[in-house]
Design an enzyme around this catalytic site. Structure first.
Site, PDB file in Angstrom:
ATOM      1  N   ASP A 192      35.733  55.301  38.430  1.00 38.44           N
ATOM      2  CA  ASP A 192      36.272  56.670  38.296  1.00 38.44           C
ATOM      3  C   ASP A 192      35.202  57.724  38.302  1.00 38.44           C
ATOM      4  O   ASP A 192      35.337  58.557  39.025  1.00 38.44           O
ATOM      5  CB  ASP A 192      37.306  56.751  37.227  1.00 38.44           C
ATOM      6  CG  ASP A 192      38.340  55.588  37.287  1.00 38.44           C
ATOM      7  OD1 ASP A 192      38.986  55.613  38.196  1.00 38.44           O
ATOM      8  OD2 ASP A 192      38.304  54.699  36.373  1.00 38.44           O
TER       9      ASP A 192
ATOM     10  N   HIS B 223      42.050  54.224  32.467  1.00 42.73           N
ATOM     11  CA  HIS B 223      42.011  53.899  33.752  1.00 42.73           C
ATOM     12  C   HIS B 223      43.236  53.889  34.594  1.00 42.73           C
ATOM     13  O   HIS B 223      43.882  52.632  34.645  1.00 42.73           O
ATOM     14  CB  HIS B 223      41.274  52.440  34.219  1.00 42.73           C
ATOM     15  CG  HIS B 223      40.927  52.299  35.542  1.00 42.73           C
ATOM     16  ND1 HIS B 223      40.157  52.847  36.391  1.00 42.73           N
ATOM     17  CD2 HIS B 223      41.699  51.083  36.168  1.00 42.73           C
ATOM     18  CE1 HIS B 223      40.306  52.393  37.887  1.00 42.73           C
ATOM     19  NE2 HIS B 223      41.111  51.520  37.595  1.00 42.73           N
TER      20      HIS B 223
HETATM   21  N1  NDP Z   1      38.734  49.073  36.166  1.00 44.82           N
HETATM   22  C1  NDP Z   1      38.552  49.079  37.726  1.00 44.82           C
HETATM   23  O1  NDP Z   1      37.955  50.094  38.307  1.00 44.82           O
HETATM   24  C2  NDP Z   1      39.170  48.385  38.718  1.00 44.82           C
HETATM   25  C3  NDP Z   1      40.021  47.316  38.505  1.00 44.82           C
HETATM   26  N2  NDP Z   1      40.539  46.657  39.630  1.00 44.82           N
HETATM   27  C4  NDP Z   1      41.102  45.251  38.846  1.00 44.82           C
HETATM   28  O2  NDP Z   1      40.434  44.093  39.144  1.00 44.82           O
HETATM   29  C5  NDP Z   1      41.404  42.920  39.103  1.00 44.82           C
HETATM   30  C6  NDP Z   1      40.595  42.121  40.276  1.00 44.82           C
HETATM   31  O3  NDP Z   1      40.727  42.465  41.307  1.00 44.82           O
HETATM   32  P1  NDP Z   1      40.234  41.859  42.620  1.00 44.82           P
HETATM   33  O4  NDP Z   1      38.907  41.123  42.619  1.00 44.82           O
HETATM   34  O5  NDP Z   1      40.300  42.888  43.746  1.00 44.82           O
HETATM   35  O6  NDP Z   1      41.350  40.869  42.882  1.00 44.82           O
HETATM   36  P2  NDP Z   1      41.870  39.574  43.677  1.00 44.82           P
HETATM   37  O7  NDP Z   1      43.275  39.432  43.859  1.00 44.82           O
HETATM   38  O8  NDP Z   1      40.899  39.339  44.784  1.00 44.82           O
HETATM   39  O9  NDP Z   1      41.195  38.381  42.493  1.00 44.82           O
HETATM   40  C7  NDP Z   1      41.792  38.444  41.211  1.00 44.82           C
HETATM   41  C8  NDP Z   1      41.644  37.200  40.630  1.00 44.82           C
HETATM   42  O10 NDP Z   1      42.460  37.379  39.548  1.00 44.82           O
HETATM   43  C9  NDP Z   1      42.810  35.970  39.052  1.00 44.82           C
HETATM   44  N3  NDP Z   1      44.146  35.861  38.342  1.00 44.82           N
HETATM   45  C10 NDP Z   1      43.958  35.535  37.177  1.00 44.82           C
HETATM   46  N4  NDP Z   1      45.417  35.555  36.626  1.00 44.82           N
HETATM   47  C11 NDP Z   1      46.228  35.591  37.787  1.00 44.82           C
HETATM   48  C12 NDP Z   1      47.573  35.521  38.055  1.00 44.82           C
HETATM   49  N5  NDP Z   1      48.272  35.254  36.939  1.00 44.82           N
HETATM   50  N6  NDP Z   1      48.020  35.686  39.092  1.00 44.82           N
HETATM   51  C13 NDP Z   1      47.048  35.646  40.174  1.00 44.82           C
HETATM   52  N7  NDP Z   1      45.715  35.856  40.051  1.00 44.82           N
HETATM   53  C14 NDP Z   1      45.242  35.633  38.812  1.00 44.82           C
HETATM   54  C15 NDP Z   1      42.940  35.098  40.285  1.00 44.82           C
HETATM   55  O11 NDP Z   1      41.428  34.243  40.036  1.00 44.82           O
HETATM   56  P3  NDP Z   1      41.895  32.980  39.559  1.00 44.82           P
HETATM   57  O12 NDP Z   1      43.008  32.225  40.207  1.00 44.82           O
HETATM   58  O13 NDP Z   1      40.829  32.173  39.643  1.00 44.82           O
HETATM   59  O14 NDP Z   1      42.315  32.959  38.046  1.00 44.82           O
HETATM   60  C16 NDP Z   1      42.100  35.974  41.463  1.00 44.82           C
HETATM   61  O15 NDP Z   1      41.208  35.488  42.129  1.00 44.82           O
HETATM   62  C17 NDP Z   1      42.689  43.169  39.494  1.00 44.82           C
HETATM   63  O16 NDP Z   1      43.246  43.475  38.009  1.00 44.82           O
HETATM   64  C18 NDP Z   1      42.609  45.086  39.956  1.00 44.82           C
HETATM   65  O17 NDP Z   1      43.628  45.703  39.460  1.00 44.82           O
HETATM   66  C19 NDP Z   1      40.327  46.801  40.788  1.00 44.82           C
HETATM   67  C20 NDP Z   1      39.614  47.776  41.371  1.00 44.82           C
HETATM   68  C21 NDP Z   1      39.165  48.871  40.194  1.00 44.82           C
HETATM   69  O1  OAA Z   2      45.018  49.513  40.855  1.00 43.49           O
HETATM   70  C1  OAA Z   2      43.949  48.719  41.241  1.00 43.49           C
HETATM   71  O2  OAA Z   2      44.134  47.449  41.235  1.00 43.49           O
HETATM   72  C2  OAA Z   2      42.704  49.262  41.716  1.00 43.49           C
HETATM   73  C3  OAA Z   2      42.079  50.404  40.955  1.00 43.49           C
HETATM   74  O3  OAA Z   2      42.253  49.987  39.683  1.00 43.49           O
HETATM   75  C4  OAA Z   2      41.313  51.136  41.341  1.00 43.49           C
HETATM   76  O4  OAA Z   2      41.215  51.494  42.638  1.00 43.49           O
HETATM   77  O5  OAA Z   2      40.686  51.894  40.673  1.00 43.49           O
END
Ligand code: NDP
Ligand code: OAA
Length: 438
Positions: A250, A278
């Site tokens: 952000d 966030h």
């Molecule tokens: N704070 C920030 O600025 C940001 C945060 N995010 C957040 O980061 C997280 C990951 O994003 P991203 O890598 O793009 O997501 P992906 O969907 O590519 O990967 C997420 C991983 O989370 C795991 N996971 C854990 N529990 C579950 C569940 N119950 N159901 C499905 N998947 C699960 C999965 O791995 P496994 O199966 O190995 O557990 C999956 O590989 C999200 O929560 C997203 O909202 C994204 C962008 C910015």
């Molecule tokens: O909502 C999401 O998963 C993506 C997110 O946090 C962001 O883009 O800042």
């Protein structure tokens, strides 16, 4: 020259001097360093370091360094490892253990290679990567590990993959908690808080049991502030101060928009704080931010734009990106995780600060205690931080900070059962959104 044509393949490292001794033992050496230790999965023993099994350490050969602009020079074959390995290793720091959850996900797919390359912790910092996945992602995790292996990163000494947080978090100095269930259509925020809360409660307990006592934890998985709160509450033996929720993306987004509006390059923008959650209630602070060392409001005189367009643009940037890409920010999130780590391991430039979601106990701003709230921080580069005191507030800023604070207090009530706070009561003021939800 392609690999098949090479009788004596060479690996050159850009930036080394003109004369190189190249060693075929680069292959054995890198392989020796990469030990895959799949855990609790019998079938995973299929992963092995095949090069290690066959390669001999041949004598040094003197070769011509392939020129990087040669059309037949590509990828790893344009690289030379000037393998005075033993000497180099002596100058390296002690190995650090870095855990990454959601390691088969999109963000990790960018992040892991940055971590392994040395660009995060430095060119003299060897690391062990400990990757946490699940049954569902285990095969993909094996694929990630293979790609790391094939990348021949000299600083990457070990890769572990497991679905058990108690194994993955053993002795880790850094835990980057990315894995979380994304909010699906029709899912209430309360439902998401509960499902992901369970994950972070378990991971907090595991960190408490086995991680380094000074582990630094960065929670990325959403809703990251409250997930970080749950995690730290379940890890009472680790200082609450060591837990962060990622709001650096952000901050970076805010800097980009301010630079764009002012017509300057973004390195001229400093002192940008993201306050609060966030989520779409986050507050990008243009009152304290600076451009070329001057208050933003002196440089950007269109204050209506700052209050309305700028603020909303930053709050909703993630959602706009999802509309374009069809998935949430992954590369820029990985970059912002790198920024967040670097901000803790390098001294903050004089007069500047960075944003991080941290525990509010003892904060000097009058923000409610007992929540994880993004605030301005400075670091001496020792992994720790202190909150910045000399910031100013006006009515606009205070009103918005109060709103994001109310949202976080409501989220906290929703997860009371996960933080030792009794029976949960979910009365979120409105169904506010993650930046990616619109
Ligand atoms: N704070 C920030 O600025 C940001 C945060 N995010 C957040 O980061 C997280 C990951 O994003 P991203 O890598 O793009 O997501 P992906 O969907 O590519 O990967 C997420 C991983 O989370 C795991 N996971 C854990 N529990 C579950 C569940 N119950 N159901 C499905 N998947 C699960 C999965 O791995 P496994 O199966 O190995 O557990 C999956 O590989 C999200 O929560 C997203 O909202 C994204 C962008 C910015
Ligand atoms: O909502 C999401 O998963 C993506 C997110 O946090 C962001 O883009 O800042």
């Amino acid at each position: 020259m392609a690999v098949a044509e090479l009788t004596t393949p060479t690996w050159t490292k850009q930036g080394l001097g003109s004369s190189h001794l190249s060693y075929l033992s680069a292959r054995t050496s890198s392989c020796r360093r990469l030990s895959f230790r799949p855990l609790r999965r019998t079938h995973s023993s299929r992963i092995s370091c095949s090069v290690n099994q066959t390669a001999q350490a041949p004598a040094a050969v003197e070769t011509e360094v392939p020129k990087s602009n040669k059309p037949d020079c590509f990828g790893v074959f344009c690289l030379t490892y000037d393998l005075k390995a033993e000497e180099e290793t002596k100058s390296w720091k002690k190995l650090i253990n870095v855990a990454v959850s959601g390691a088969a996900g999109m963000i990790s797919n960018h992040l892991l290679f940055k971590l392994a390359s040395g660009q995060v912790f430095g060119p003299d910092q060897p690391i062990a990567l400990k990757l946490l996945g699940s049954e569902r992602s285990f095969q993909a995790l094996e694929g990630v590990a293979m790609e790391l292996e094939d990348s021949l990163f000299p600083l990457l000494r070990e890769v572990q993959i497991s679905i058990d947080p108690y194994e993955v978090f053993q002795d880790v100095e850094w835990a980057l908690l990315i894995g979380a269930k994304p909010r699906g259509p029709g899912m209430e925020r309360a439902g998401l808080l509960d499902i992901n809360g369970q994950i972070f409660a378990e991971q907090g307990k595991a960190l408490n049991a086995v991680a380094s006592r000074n582990v630094k934890v960065i929670v990325v998985g959403n809703p990251c502030n409250t997930n970080a709160l749950i995690c730290l509450k379940n890890a009472p033996d680790i200082p609450a101060k060591n837990f962060h929720a990622l709001t650096r993306l952000d901050e970076n987004r805010a800097k980009c928009q301010l630079a764009l509006k002012a017509g300057v390059f973004y390195d001229k923008v400093s002192n940008v704080t993201i306050w609060g959650n966030h989520s779409t209630t986050q507050v990008p602070d243009f009152l304290n931010a600076k451009i070329n060392g001057l208050p933003v409001k002196e440089v950007i005189t269109d204050h209506k734009w700052l209050e309305e367009e700028f603020t909303e643009k930053v709050q909703k940037r993630g959602g706009v990106l999802i509309q374009k890409w069809g998935r949430s920010s992954a590369a820029s999130t990985a970059v912002s995780i790198v920024d967040a780590i670097k901000s803790l391991v390098t001294p903050t430039p004089e007069g500047d600060w960075f944003s991080s979601g941290v525990y509010t106990d003892g904060n000097p701003y009058g923000i409610a205690e007992g929540i994880v709230f993004s605030m301005p921080c400075r670091s001496k580069g020792d992994g720790d931080y202190e909150l910045v005191k000399d910031v100013i507030f006006d009515d606009y800023l205070l009103k918005r900070i109060t709103k994001t604070e109310a949202e976080l207090l409501a989220e906290k009530r929703c997860v009371a059962h996960l933080i030792g706070g009794g029976v949960a009561y979910c009365d979120l003021p409105e169904d506010t959104m993650l930046p990616g939800e619109m």
